[in-house]
Design a protein around this motif. Structure first.
Motif, mmCIF file in Angstrom:
data_model
loop_
_atom_site.group_PDB
_atom_site.id
_atom_site.type_symbol
_atom_site.label_atom_id
_atom_site.label_comp_id
_atom_site.label_asym_id
_atom_site.label_seq_id
_atom_site.Cartn_x
_atom_site.Cartn_y
_atom_site.Cartn_z
ATOM 1 N N ASP A 161 0.865 -1.181 0.000
ATOM 2 C CA ASP A 161 0.000 0.000 0.000
ATOM 3 C C ASP A 161 0.901 1.231 0.000
ATOM 4 O O ASP A 161 1.678 1.448 0.930
ATOM 5 N N PRO A 162 0.834 2.026 -1.058
ATOM 6 C CA PRO A 162 1.785 3.139 -1.201
ATOM 7 C C PRO A 162 1.356 4.352 -0.378
ATOM 8 O O PRO A 162 0.789 5.288 -0.911
ATOM 9 N N THR A 163 1.647 4.326 0.915
ATOM 10 C CA THR A 163 1.257 5.428 1.808
ATOM 11 C C THR A 163 2.338 6.507 1.739
ATOM 12 O O THR A 163 2.544 7.101 0.690
ATOM 13 N N ARG A 164 3.002 6.803 2.880
ATOM 14 C CA ARG A 164 4.037 7.843 2.864
ATOM 15 C C ARG A 164 5.053 7.576 1.753
ATOM 16 O O ARG A 164 5.549 6.474 1.636
ATOM 17 N N ALA A 194 5.723 6.093 -6.150
ATOM 18 C CA ALA A 194 7.116 6.114 -6.615
ATOM 19 C C ALA A 194 8.048 5.471 -5.589
ATOM 20 O O ALA A 194 8.966 4.727 -5.953
ATOM 21 N N THR A 195 7.835 5.762 -4.298
ATOM 22 C CA THR A 195 8.720 5.204 -3.277
ATOM 23 C C THR A 195 8.534 3.698 -3.161
ATOM 24 O O THR A 195 9.508 2.935 -3.111
ATOM 25 N N SER A 196 7.267 3.243 -3.140
ATOM 26 C CA SER A 196 7.017 1.798 -3.037
ATOM 27 C C SER A 196 7.650 1.050 -4.202
ATOM 28 O O SER A 196 8.267 0.000 -4.022
ATOM 29 N N LEU A 197 7.493 1.600 -5.416
ATOM 30 C CA LEU A 197 8.017 0.884 -6.592
ATOM 31 C C LEU A 197 9.541 0.973 -6.672
ATOM 32 O O LEU A 197 10.193 0.061 -7.182
ATOM 33 N N GLN A 256 -5.265 2.614 -1.297
ATOM 34 C CA GLN A 256 -4.906 2.000 -2.583
ATOM 35 C C GLN A 256 -3.805 0.983 -2.355
ATOM 36 O O GLN A 256 -3.116 1.021 -1.333
ATOM 37 N N PHE A 257 -3.639 0.080 -3.320
ATOM 38 C CA PHE A 257 -2.489 -0.819 -3.249
ATOM 39 C C PHE A 257 -1.987 -1.174 -4.636
ATOM 40 O O PHE A 257 -2.687 -1.025 -5.633
ATOM 41 N N LEU A 258 -0.723 -1.584 -4.659
ATOM 42 C CA LEU A 258 -0.030 -2.044 -5.856
ATOM 43 C C LEU A 258 0.168 -3.548 -5.741
ATOM 44 O O LEU A 258 0.412 -4.063 -4.653
#
Lengths: 372, 372
Positions: free
Chosen positions: B255-258, B262-265, B308-310
């Motif tokens: 889940d692309p929080t803080r 871009a940071t999660s990926l 949201q989530f990736l």
């Protein structure tokens, strides 16, 4: 604790009508209990009548376990005998222990103040790692937030622990009966008075140190003696299905932190509906604690502990449990400090060696804020 | 994550040498990663080489489960579409979900500011109770501390969740291969920009709302399709022992929080050593988010999301997983936003419909502090 359902026709009763939150609501005494029972419990936990415990027991895929969580905001961060990091590990370890669970895993969050020196943070992370290793609990994850300079007093730490249940331990204050014995693991008040002195708020010299430590080895010692001996009139800890008509041998445990021994035992008295009678001269108190309490007009029974616990056991187990404690490192000063009686129902009575008696209530107000 | 032992001859390497903690260390981007990997991980988790996940998987008495914890310090407490109480429930629910766990139990702590109006606290407890009921997670215990007026900005909330593992889900970024598809559950940046606008820091009108919600139903939908279809070249979720030579069908979720998408990926790119190629015109972004980002000079891919989530899935599952998301309430705007390629190894490349490309890094600094 049960959960609300959509079909609940009786909305939970909110009994907390104070207009705002005060320091005393975090002190672990009467005000804390009003807030938790009057606002948190009815809204979050449903209209459960279960006693509120330090740790909840839950099931995942049929496996039962204990879980507990605490935030730590102690001031100062470092004090004789310990630090916020050690407290954050041991406090959660001990809540699991007195619920009858072996500490297994821990997760941790930090709220850090912008500008905090890295060295200060590193010291506390190391303190946590050392305390966790000593206590045999694994730290498996965490989270960090940073707030503006001037907030969060350097750092707040929150820990959550999960533990496996010790076999045969079924704690329930409603199983307590008149005649049961009350055990205490060691001297009281060291933590609270140490924090007070570390703040320099009292002109008093002492070599007191916080008692922060894991009490799990002591809890395990009495759990072991409860399962290996079969007191007549009580079930052993293990194999308890042999005599389901009998009571478990250990009935209740609690670590008397905020609010002290008096608050924990008042909660027990209320939950079991019986009287708790303490013999004052059996309760170990260091001279420094006694002296500081006299200066402050406080009772050592109201002062916070971090490395002690209380247990109620069936009378037949009392001596064996005491010996088990005294023969475990750190339990040398354990004592039987009183017993359960029919009267005074719902209250705690202290008797002195001179024949005097007094009723001691839960902690009221917050004489020593930010103690853990 | 592995734990230190006394026999560890290689003391953990501390690589964090910045002198003090800054807001950026809590922003979830590069600075957070330096702090966690350079200081917390070596001291608390041992010298593990495991990727750091949102939730840890642990065992109690042989039963495996997920556990995760987060502190919430969002400012303001209430904003369009949500509040700190809802975030505190949904954030932890979602960390469990993307680790492949069904949210089951939660414990919660409050650090409250003395003087906080009871009505403000009650609103947030009710928000938590409602969010927990919606998400199907039971709140089973908690703790409250109170700090002096002027500290803790009304309240901080910490939640810890425990979940049962969905059968057959084995997430590991190291299983990701070139050609795998990247799914996104819906529009990005709504939460971060909503918080910014709620603070009145930007002269910009919008009807944006935070996307805070449980994403577990969406995760469950793709987990179900992964177990019921058997893509050639991949193992189904359930019964994966039939073809142990094949990869799981779902390889990674976050889940692309803080720090945003871009940071999660970027973390994924680093952990799998491959390139992530995104097609910008497939990424759903509300006009309000796009407009605010243009004013601020920020990229929507760096803005925090809460609902949201990736997911990275094997190519054979991509269409079925997308349809499963789009047919689940709240997943209507899900898209395949890119794929994994050999190059640029360890980085994220964004391609535009005009044929342009750019490398997008993790979030650097903290343009929007106290977002969750």
């Amino acid at each position: 604790m049960s959960n609300n359902t959509k079909l609940d026709l009786h909305p939970p009763a909110i009994k907390f009508h104070e207009p705002q939150i005060e320091m005393a609501h975090g002190a672990g005494g009467k005000a804390s209990r009003r807030l938790v029972e009057g606002l948190f419990a009815p809204l979050l936990f449903g209209s459960s009548r279960e006693p509120l415990n330090d740790a909840a027991h839950v099931s995942i895929d049929g496996t039962r376990m204990g879980i507990t969580t605490d935030s730590f905001v102690v001031k100062p961060l470092v004090f004789p005998g310990g630090s916020i990091g050690e407290l954050a590990v041991n406090g959660t370890v001990n809540d699991l222990a007195v619920s009858g669970a072996r500490p297994e895993f821990m997760v941790v969050t930090f709220v850090l103040e912008a500008g905090l020196p890295t060295a200060t943070l590193k010291d506390q992370i190391e303190a946590m790692a050392n305390a966790a290793q000593k206590a045999g609990i694994k730290i498996v994850g965490g989270d960090t937030k940073v707030v503006e300079h001037g907030q969060a007093d350097s750092m707040y730490i929150t820990t959550t622990g999960v533990g496996s249940l010790l076999p045969g331990i079924e704690l329930d204050p409603r199983s307590v009966r008149s005649g049961d014995a009350i055990l205490l693991s060691g001297p009281i008040g060291d933590h609270g008075i140490t924090i007070l002195l570390a703040r320099g708020e009292l002109d008093f010299e002492s070599d007191l140190r916080s008692d922060t430590r894991s009490i799990f080895p002591l809890v395990e010692a009495i759990a072991r003696v409860a399962s290996s001996t079969v007191p007549s009139g009580a079930r052993p800890g293990i194999g308890s299905d042999l005599r389901p008509d009998l009571r478990p041998a250990i009935l209740w445990m609690r670590d008397p932190t905020r609010g002290g021994v008096a608050t924990s035992l008042n909660e027990l008295a209320r939950d079991c509906g019986l009287g708790i009678v303490l013999h004052e001269d059996t309760i170990p108190v260091h001279d420094g604690v006694r002296g500081a309490c006299e200066l402050l007009g406080l009772d050592p029974l109201h002062i916070a502990n971090e490395g002690q616990f209380l247990a109620v056991v069936v009378p037949e187990l009392a001596d064996a449990a005491l010996h088990a404690l005294q023969n475990t490192p750190g339990g040398e000063h354990a004592r039987i400090i009183g017993e359960v009686r029919e009267e005074p129902a719902g209250a705690v009575l202290v008797t002195t060696s001179y024949g005097g008696t007094r009723i001691i209530d839960m902690l009221v107000g917050d004489p020593l804020p930010r103690i853990c």
